[in-house]
Design a protein around this motif. Structure first.
Motif, PDB file in Angstrom:
ATOM      1  N   GLU A  67       0.817  -1.248  -0.059  1.00 43.98           N
ATOM      2  CA  GLU A  67      -0.154  -0.009  -0.080  1.00 43.98           C
ATOM      3  C   GLU A  67       0.835   1.220   0.047  1.00 43.98           C
ATOM      4  OE1 GLU A  67      -0.805  -2.526   2.138  1.00 43.98           O
ATOM      5  OE2 GLU A  67      -2.680  -3.312   1.141  1.00 43.98           O
ATOM      6  N   ARG A 127      -4.703   4.752   0.765  1.00 41.31           N
ATOM      7  CA  ARG A 127      -3.773   3.512   0.680  1.00 41.31           C
ATOM      8  C   ARG A 127      -2.754   3.895   1.366  1.00 41.31           C
ATOM      9  NH1 ARG A 127      -4.864   0.019  -3.877  1.00 41.31           N
ATOM     10  NH2 ARG A 127      -2.981  -0.988  -3.508  1.00 41.31           N
ATOM     11  N   ILE A 146      -3.757   3.408   5.177  1.00 41.42           N
ATOM     12  CA  ILE A 146      -3.802   1.844   5.478  1.00 41.42           C
ATOM     13  C   ILE A 146      -2.543   1.168   5.504  1.00 41.42           C
ATOM     14  CG2 ILE A 146      -4.464  -0.370   4.153  1.00 41.42           C
ATOM     15  CD1 ILE A 146      -6.901   1.154   3.061  1.00 41.42           C
ATOM     16  N   PHE A 171      -1.323  -0.717   8.751  1.00 41.30           N
ATOM     17  CA  PHE A 171      -0.817  -1.899   9.157  1.00 41.30           C
ATOM     18  C   PHE A 171       0.637  -2.089   9.814  1.00 41.30           C
ATOM     19  CE2 PHE A 171       1.686  -5.580   7.335  1.00 41.30           C
ATOM     20  CZ  PHE A 171       0.841  -6.576   7.695  1.00 41.30           C
ATOM     21  N   VAL A 207      -5.594 -10.293   6.636  1.00 41.06           N
ATOM     22  CA  VAL A 207      -6.584  -9.214   6.640  1.00 41.06           C
ATOM     23  C   VAL A 207      -5.909  -8.059   5.389  1.00 41.06           C
ATOM     24  CG1 VAL A 207      -7.425  -7.201   7.729  1.00 41.06           C
ATOM     25  CG2 VAL A 207      -7.188  -9.642   9.161  1.00 41.06           C
ATOM     26  N   ALA A 208      -4.953  -7.953   5.526  1.00 42.51           N
ATOM     27  CA  ALA A 208      -4.499  -7.076   4.402  1.00 42.51           C
ATOM     28  C   ALA A 208      -4.690  -7.625   2.991  1.00 42.51           C
ATOM     29  CB  ALA A 208      -2.738  -6.643   4.662  1.00 42.51           C
ATOM     30  N   LEU A 211      -6.885  -9.739   2.202  1.00 40.68           N
ATOM     31  CA  LEU A 211      -8.494  -9.573   1.695  1.00 40.68           C
ATOM     32  C   LEU A 211      -8.796  -7.975   1.322  1.00 40.68           C
ATOM     33  CD1 LEU A 211     -10.248 -11.511   4.811  1.00 40.68           C
ATOM     34  CD2 LEU A 211     -10.244 -12.242   2.476  1.00 40.68           C
ATOM     35  N   ASP A 212      -7.928  -7.186   1.961  1.00 38.79           N
ATOM     36  CA  ASP A 212      -8.130  -5.759   1.412  1.00 38.79           C
ATOM     37  C   ASP A 212      -7.549  -5.590  -0.014  1.00 38.79           C
ATOM     38  OD1 ASP A 212      -8.682  -2.888   1.783  1.00 38.79           O
ATOM     39  OD2 ASP A 212      -6.464  -2.839   1.623  1.00 38.79           O
ATOM     40  N   ASP A 213      -6.621  -6.208  -0.242  1.00 38.50           N
ATOM     41  CA  ASP A 213      -6.291  -6.223  -1.566  1.00 38.50           C
ATOM     42  C   ASP A 213      -7.191  -6.916  -2.581  1.00 38.50           C
ATOM     43  OD1 ASP A 213      -3.988  -4.681  -1.084  1.00 38.50           O
ATOM     44  OD2 ASP A 213      -2.532  -6.348  -0.836  1.00 38.50           O
ATOM     45  N   SER A 225     -10.445  -7.238  -2.247  1.00 39.66           N
ATOM     46  CA  SER A 225     -11.546  -6.437  -2.447  1.00 39.66           C
ATOM     47  C   SER A 225     -11.343  -5.146  -3.436  1.00 39.66           C
ATOM     48  CB  SER A 225     -12.236  -6.230  -0.865  1.00 39.66           C
ATOM     49  OG  SER A 225     -11.311  -5.406  -0.267  1.00 39.66           O
ATOM     50  N   PHE A 226     -10.146  -4.670  -3.168  1.00 43.39           N
ATOM     51  CA  PHE A 226      -9.750  -3.441  -3.955  1.00 43.39           C
ATOM     52  C   PHE A 226      -9.753  -3.894  -5.309  1.00 43.39           C
ATOM     53  CE2 PHE A 226      -6.825  -0.345  -5.665  1.00 43.39           C
ATOM     54  CZ  PHE A 226      -7.364   0.724  -5.259  1.00 43.39           C
TER      55      PHE A 226
END
Length: 82
Positions: A3, A37, A40, A44, A71-72, A74-76, A78-79
């Protein structure tokens, strides 16, 4: 954990005219997404630091950092789906 470099790259290397013409997005929204970004990424790193400081055992620290990486990730994902 890409990020911070990605946010920095987006803000420095992509010109305003390119964002507005090719993407059709107002430049303010583009900058805000890059700033988010960056935030985030720094949150992290703060969470990893707190996990290391608060853990008593090495295995516990490993599992905490592994969960943060998940979790990071999952964020990537979803982005990219958005």
């Amino acid at each position: 954990m890409k990020e911070i470099p990605t946010g920095t790259y987006l803000m420095r290397m992509i010109p305003r005219s390119s964002v507005e013409q090719k993407l059709g997005v107002p430049y303010g929204k583009f900058v805000m997404s890059a700033v988010f970004r960056l935030l985030i990424g720094y949150m992290f790193l703060l969470n990893v630091f707190l996990a290391v400081v608060q853990s008593d055992r090495v295995l516990e620290m490993f599992y905490d950092i592994l969960a943060l990486n998940f979790v990071a990730l999952l964020d990537d994902i979803s982005f990219k789906l958005c």
